[in-house]
Design an enzyme around this catalytic site. Structure first.
Site, mmCIF file in Angstrom:
data_model
loop_
_atom_site.group_PDB
_atom_site.id
_atom_site.type_symbol
_atom_site.label_atom_id
_atom_site.label_comp_id
_atom_site.label_asym_id
_atom_site.label_seq_id
_atom_site.Cartn_x
_atom_site.Cartn_y
_atom_site.Cartn_z
ATOM 1 N N ARG A 48 26.841 22.507 3.367
ATOM 2 C CA ARG A 48 27.566 23.596 2.370
ATOM 3 C C ARG A 48 27.199 23.366 1.040
ATOM 4 O O ARG A 48 27.600 24.301 0.150
ATOM 5 C CB ARG A 48 29.336 23.567 2.717
ATOM 6 N N LYS A 147 27.894 12.739 20.182
ATOM 7 C CA LYS A 147 29.033 12.531 20.854
ATOM 8 C C LYS A 147 30.130 11.695 20.059
ATOM 9 O O LYS A 147 29.794 11.104 18.915
ATOM 10 C CB LYS A 147 28.828 11.595 21.992
ATOM 11 N N HIS A 177 24.523 6.845 20.217
ATOM 12 C CA HIS A 177 23.545 6.088 19.421
ATOM 13 C C HIS A 177 23.544 4.730 19.970
ATOM 14 O O HIS A 177 22.379 3.999 19.740
ATOM 15 C CB HIS A 177 24.039 5.948 17.994
ATOM 16 N N LYS A 181 19.884 1.701 20.980
ATOM 17 C CA LYS A 181 20.029 0.181 20.416
ATOM 18 C C LYS A 181 18.756 -0.477 21.354
ATOM 19 O O LYS A 181 18.892 -0.435 22.587
ATOM 20 C CB LYS A 181 21.329 -0.439 20.514
ATOM 21 N N GLU A 215 35.219 -4.747 17.143
ATOM 22 C CA GLU A 215 34.899 -4.651 15.641
ATOM 23 C C GLU A 215 35.763 -5.496 14.789
ATOM 24 O O GLU A 215 36.981 -5.657 15.098
ATOM 25 C CB GLU A 215 35.223 -3.059 15.575
ATOM 26 N N ASP A 234 37.272 7.367 21.385
ATOM 27 C CA ASP A 234 35.994 6.807 20.272
ATOM 28 C C ASP A 234 35.352 6.063 20.813
ATOM 29 O O ASP A 234 33.961 6.274 20.685
ATOM 30 C CB ASP A 234 36.620 6.307 19.114
ATOM 31 N N HIS A 239 31.254 5.142 24.603
ATOM 32 C CA HIS A 239 30.123 3.995 24.584
ATOM 33 C C HIS A 239 30.303 3.037 25.638
ATOM 34 O O HIS A 239 29.243 2.744 26.239
ATOM 35 C CB HIS A 239 30.154 3.038 23.196
ATOM 36 N N LYS A 337 39.633 -2.450 17.114
ATOM 37 C CA LYS A 337 39.493 -2.708 15.590
ATOM 38 C C LYS A 337 40.179 -3.942 15.271
ATOM 39 O O LYS A 337 41.200 -4.427 15.975
ATOM 40 C CB LYS A 337 39.873 -1.557 14.862
#
Length: 488
Positions: A48, A147, A177, A181, A215, A234, A239, A337
């Protein structure tokens, strides 16, 4: 069956966004610098933002300057890549701007074209419908979708149905993704390229499997998205279940898209459901409070978010795969996390020897284990028992030692590539092996939705854990009561 020619045009929707600037464009630079892009390949960015072409190229140049390591920068290659890049602003709902985009695509196209929808999934169907209205679907096209697709099973079906009305399934490349890897791809090579492991890769020899994606970071500017998704949507759906599939799948007949994905879907369909009756004993949800990570004090999730929330930032699961290979073997899945260290790893603990000949000598024999580390470093360690050097006058002593394959050291002369380099190259060439098929996405959502429904039915808030720790105490009980311990 998709019969593709290498694409000569890639159109990136959301080209001014974070993912494009942080990962996608640097990945295209890596491919271009190393000579993997077709000679007449062009990149058309669209968003945009009302930028002109020079303005967009300046934005790309700044991103490359920031993201590419100094030793990998090649000013001539950067300049040449920038000459391949075009930009055309467009917005959904603004039909004249999309008509201008369609004309630009047709003017640049000279063969196959890849559309990468680096946008919110809620725009996928509308973008595909607009492409279809302008005849930009069908032969010679393919579309990449990031995804997670949808927020639950129902939304995922709606998105897949909407996209499927425009693009045939073999033209839809769903991106996880993690599958790009190097370490994840090497998992297949380790399993199916070595005669050593596959005969042992089953319930007769393996006692438990642990998969951890940890993480150290918090929200990192993703507050609105993350609070609406949580760790289950998530990371687990997105994953961890792909890592489960690659760890547990049967050997495919060959390394091609259909064979690999057929074996992955069998794993997902064999996962034992965790519903309302099982969530209390088979799952743990947590949310971090203030603590310290790496010696640095960090706020709790609610403080970062600016409000109280029932969103989970940590999930631990005890899963089972009900098939002949894995019957009775628990798969412990864990992600969160603000954990003590960043790591993605797969841990397989082998069964104990049936009888220890060293027991009378006072020596204990620990179980063998295989650790496959995927990030931050790629490493494979096989833990085995070894005699501790010495004269053993007071009894033999044994120690567990690791046969250690440091992939970074072993392949130091190979540049470590971004995951999107492999995924983009495969998409350009029309190879869907490392992309996710529709039935995989929907099977994963179906399994995850049962757990989320169980949580909602119980009405229990996520259990708190201090930042910098390995999650709530309940996560340790999940393994301890079965005689197992999380690897830390």
């Amino acid at each position: 069956m998709l019969h593709a020619q290498p694409a000569n045009l890639m159109v990136i929707f959301g080209a001014t966004g974070d993912l494009a600037q942080r990962m996608l464009l640097p990945s295209l630079y890596g491919l271009h610098r190393d000579g993997y892009l077709p000679k007449n390949f062009r990149i058309l960015g669209t968003a945009r933002s009302e930028l002109d072409e020079d303005g967009f190229r300046a934005l790309v140049a700044a991103s490359l300057e920031q993201r590419i390591a100094v030793e990998d920068r090649d000013s001539a290659a950067i300049a040449d890549l920038l000459s391949r890049i075009c930009y055309q602003p467009a917005a959904l709902g603004d039909e004249p701007s999309f008509e201008a985009l369609a004309r630009r695509i047709k003017s640049l196209r000279d063969g196959d074209v890849v559309f990468h929808l680096s946008t919110s999934p809620k725009f996928y169907v509308s973008i595909c419908e607009a492409l279809g209205r302008h005849g930009l679907n069908g032969e010679g096209t393919r579309v990449l979708l990031e995804k997670p697709i949808g927020h639950n099973f129902g939304e995922s079906v709606d998105v897949n149905e909407g996209v499927g009305r425009v693009f045939d399934e073999d033209r839809v490349f769903r991106v996880d993704h993690y599958l790009g890897k190097e370490g994840v791809q090497n998992l297949l090579a380790l399993r199916f390229g070595n005669a050593l492991f596959e005969p042992l890769w089953n319930s007769r020899h393996i006692e438990q499997v642990q998969i951890t994606v940890a993480e150290t970071v918090g929200l990192e500017g993703r507050a609105d998205y993350y609070d609406g998704s949580g760790a289950m949507r998530d990371m687990v759906q997105n994953h961890l279940l792909q890592l489960v599939c690659l760890t547990a799948m049967e050997p495919p007949s060959q390394f091609d898209p259909s064979a690999v994905r057929n074996e992955k879907i069998k794993v997902l369909r064999s996962l034992r459901g965790i519903g309302r009756e099982e969530v209390a004993s088979h799952s743990v949800a947590g949310q971090y409070v203030s603590g310290a990570v790496g010696g640095v004090a960090v706020p709790g999730y609610a403080e970062e978010l600016g409000r109280s929330s029932s969103t989970e930032t940590f999930v631990a699961l005890r899963a089972h795969i009900d098939n002949w290979r894995w019957s009775g073997v628990p798969f412990y899945l864990r992600t969160g996390k603000r954990l003590p260290r960043r790591c993605t790893e797969i841990y397989l603990q082998f069964r104990a020897v049936p009888h220890s000949i060293f027991a009378n000598a006072g020596a204990s024999v620990e179980q063998n284990a295989l650790v496959i580390r995927l990030q931050p470093e790629e490493r494979i360690e096989l833990f085995m028992m070894n005699k501790t050097p010495g004269l053993d006058r007071s009894g033999i002593k044994l120690s567990q030692v690791a046969l250690d394959l440091d992939l970074h050291q072993e392949f130091a002369h190979h540049r470590k590539r971004l995951a999107y380099e492999r995924l983009y190259l495969d998409a350009i060439e029309g190879n869907g092996t490392l992309f996710v098929r529709r039935d995989e996405v929907e099977a994963a959502w179906h399994w995850v939705d049962d757990i989320l429904d169980g949580w909602q039915h119980r009405g229990a808030a996520p259990k708190s854990y201090p930042a910098g720790t390995w999650g709530p105490n309940a996560a340790f009980s999940l393994t301890d009561r079965h005689g197992h311990t999380w690897r830390e």
